[in-house]
Design an enzyme around this catalytic site. Structure first.
Site, PDB file in Angstrom:
ATOM      1  N   HIS A  63      41.228  41.335  38.216  1.00 38.76           N
ATOM      2  CA  HIS A  63      42.472  41.879  38.764  1.00 38.76           C
ATOM      3  C   HIS A  63      42.872  41.170  40.051  1.00 38.76           C
ATOM      4  O   HIS A  63      42.085  40.449  40.677  1.00 38.76           O
ATOM      5  CB  HIS A  63      42.348  43.389  38.996  1.00 38.76           C
ATOM      6  N   CYS A 112      34.182  44.930  39.944  1.00 40.64           N
ATOM      7  CA  CYS A 112      35.166  44.162  39.174  1.00 40.64           C
ATOM      8  C   CYS A 112      35.345  42.776  39.788  1.00 40.64           C
ATOM      9  O   CYS A 112      34.831  42.473  40.857  1.00 40.64           O
ATOM     10  CB  CYS A 112      36.485  44.905  39.109  1.00 40.64           C
TER      11      CYS A 112
END
Length: 620
Positions: A517, A536
């Site tokens: 992301h 992440c």
């Protein structure tokens, strides 16, 4: 509340975090009110107004992540010799050339029933199938002699360190026969034992070289692989029929370009001069351009040894002119800057511990070889062919690479999980790009980071603009009992300029809820050590990666973002993604690069090697 919100809360509740253990709920009762219990303050439950929560004097709960294990090797068992009672085949059999030949009389098969060999379960089953009632000939014996095939196989197995394996795992002792005191029965027992042992070692090698010696899932909860299944049934027959057993066994070793580069690098390092003195660089502070230090000589020496040939050729004049002075001159600064750039460090010419580690950490051939052996093992966990189009994230390098048409077409810096929130090691497929995403706050962050603030200020999330729901019903954060269980509480951050996921996220659905992301924290990408996230993978150039996996242009991605709407777009074709962990890995030119072991995982792999060899050594 919309059905989308309900679904999104459920889907995103564990994003980039760990599954939470429910914290216990406590009821504030009428008797507590009558007693005037000042240790608890009632809070109205927004879903059931007649029910009260409480504020007990209790420690804050914590959510912990996966752990590392004490490695348990594959189970070993004795080969079931009860079936080995058929007579040795002495009739017509097919030779390697396809001609029919007569098998010589020799060791009787009944002596196999006295052999004692322990093996991995898969190897044991294959041995039982081959030497059972099928009347297959011995593979490694010719009459009462060890054949040339056996000698060639043993020579090959003694050299498997060239492909990152341990020859000790496949060593077989030659049978001891006293020619001065012949004992046919004793000789035949020894030869039968040798036959079975060598077959077990050949099968073990084939299985190991295809899928690796160890099961990655037994190393830690951060490893997630479906272990490869290796068909061992035809191996002994093919070994017997092959005109060149060494060539056959070599053919089973992975031959993808990455593995080949690691293998070539291992051979190169082993061929270099043994006992080469390491270079030490001792700095008690940062060395900046214009400074002076007696360590400058060692810095130049380290670059001369470990810099690439291209770097040394470009700065040949500087290296040749250096005469051992202490001054950190502009010419040397330029040399260091290019060395830093070559190793994905900030190319500012300032020499700190990160730069020193690269200069000297790879200085020892021994340390490089260890990293290569671990890398070759881990490469076996992945497909031999990564594909013509894929995304490869290498956590120790803090980089991601996009390959298409068998070429690296895009690379960029990434931020991965900090040591307390490590990114997993697994493979998956990219399916979706979501523009202007919501961020579903994982339970680990709600409990470990938000809960202390919410207990002090229940309006905390309302003030920040987060959306809160209990069992899918939207509520103000100020109305939630933050002293009870959070298992049915969902929190998400709407799309915005400061959304934790930035403009987009790239999804490859997995049980660890890890994805790539954007991030508003752009300054992190300037750091050399980028293990800073909750697990992440943050992208330095998310629009370029989104355009690559969507097979579109960056301009089209920008248009989707500018629309301002939360929108999920499926990729035209799923893209394999390898969320990997390699401290040694080849770059796009095939040159192997080395990286710091940011999570300390290599040591656990090495301990697993030791445990595996120890278990295999215990033959009887």
């Amino acid at each position: 509340m919309t059905s989308f919100f309900k679904g999104a809360v459920s889907a995103l509740a564990l994003s980039c975090g760990f599954a939470a253990m429910a914290t216990p709920a406590h009821a504030y009762t009428l008797m507590d009110m009558i007693r005037g219990d000042r240790g608890r303050t009632p809070i109205i439950n927004p879903v059931n107004p007649g029910q009260f929560g409480e504020m007990p004097a209790m420690p804050l709960p914590k959510v912990s992540g996966p752990r590392y294990y004490t490695y348990k090797p594959d189970a070993m068992r004795f080969v079931d010799i009860a079936k080995f009672t058929e007579p040795t085949v002495t009739g017509a059999i097919a030779s390697a050339s396809g001609e029919t030949v007569m098998a010589p009389a020799g060791v009787e098969r009944r002596f196999l029933a006295e052999a004692k060999v322990r093996a991995d379960v898969n190897v044991a089953k294959s041995l039982e199938a081959y030497y059972g009632g099928s009347k297959n000939p011995f593979v490694w014996l010719a009459g009462t002699e060890i054949n040339d095939r056996a000698k060639a196989a043993m020579t090959f197995l003694a050299s498997v360190d060239s492909v990152g394996l341990d020859p000790a795992d496949y060593a077989v002792d030659l049978p001891v026969v006293d020619p001065a005191n012949p004992d046919p029965a004793g000789r035949d027992r020894a030869l039968a034992q040798f036959e079975l042992q060598l077959s077990a070692k050949v099968l073990a090698y084939v299985q190991d070289t295809v899928r690796g010696r160890i099961d990655p899932n037994r190393i830690s909860g951060y490893h997630d692989f479906r272990r490869k299944q290796v068909n061992l049934d035809p191996v002994l027959k093919l070994s017997r029929m092959s005109p060149d057993i060494g060539a056959y066994l070599t053919s089973r070793t992975p031959d993808g370009p990455q593995f080949a580069a690691l293998k070539a690098e291992l051979a190169k390092l082993k061929a270099e001069t043994a006992g080469e003195e390491p270079i030490a660089i001792s700095l008690d502070r940062l060395l900046r351009p214009g400074d002076s230090s007696p360590e400058v000589a060692n810095i130049v020496k380290a670059i001369g040894r470990n810099g690439s040939e291209a770097l040394k050729a470009e700065h040949a004049a500087t290296l040749a002119a250096y005469s051992g002075g202490f001054d950190y001159s502009p010419e040397l600064v330029s040399l260091v800057e290019d060395f830093q750039k070559e190793h994905n460090l900030k190319p500012d010419g300032v020499i700190g511990q990160a730069t020193v580690r690269i200069m000297t950490g790879g200085d020892s051939n021994t340390s490089k070889i260890k990293k290569l052996i671990v890398a070759m093992e881990q490469a076996r966990w992945l497909p031999e062919d990564l594909g013509s189009r894929y995304v490869f994230i290498n956590q120790p390098a803090f980089m991601v690479y996009y390959h298409n048409d068998n070429k690296e077409q895009l690379s960029m810096r990434v931020v991965v999980g900090q040591k307390s929130n490590q990114t997993y090691f697994f493979q998956d497929e990219i399916e979706t790009v979501e523009f202007n995403p919501f961020w579903g706050v994982p339970q680990s962050i709600i409990i470990n980071e938000m809960l202390p603030k919410l207990r002090a200020d229940p309006n905390y999330l309302d003030r920040l603009g987060y959306e809160v729901a209990i069992n899918g019903h939207a509520v103000p954060s100020s109305s939630v009992d933050w002293y009870g269980s959070t298992s049915n509480v969902s929190v998400r951050q709407p799309p915005s300029g400061d959304n934790a996921l930035g403009e987009l996220k790239i999804l490859f659905p997995n049980s660890h809820a890890i994805y790539m992301h954007d991030t508003p924290s752009k300054s992190f990408f300037k750091r050399d050590m980028r293990a800073l996230s909750h697990g992440c993978v943050r992208l330095a150039d998310p629009r370029a990666m989104a355009a690559a996996v969507l097979n579109t242009s960056v301009a089209d991605v920008a248009k989707q973002i500018a629309a301002g709407q939360n929108k999920a777009v499926s990729v035209p074709q799923k893209v394999p993604v390898y969320v990997s962990y390699f401290t040694a890995w080849p770059n796009k030119d095939g040159a192997v690069e080395y990286f710091d072991d940011v999570y300390g995982r290599d040591a656990y792999v090495e301990k697993a090697f030791e445990a595996t060899t120890k278990a295999r050594d215990a033959q009887i």
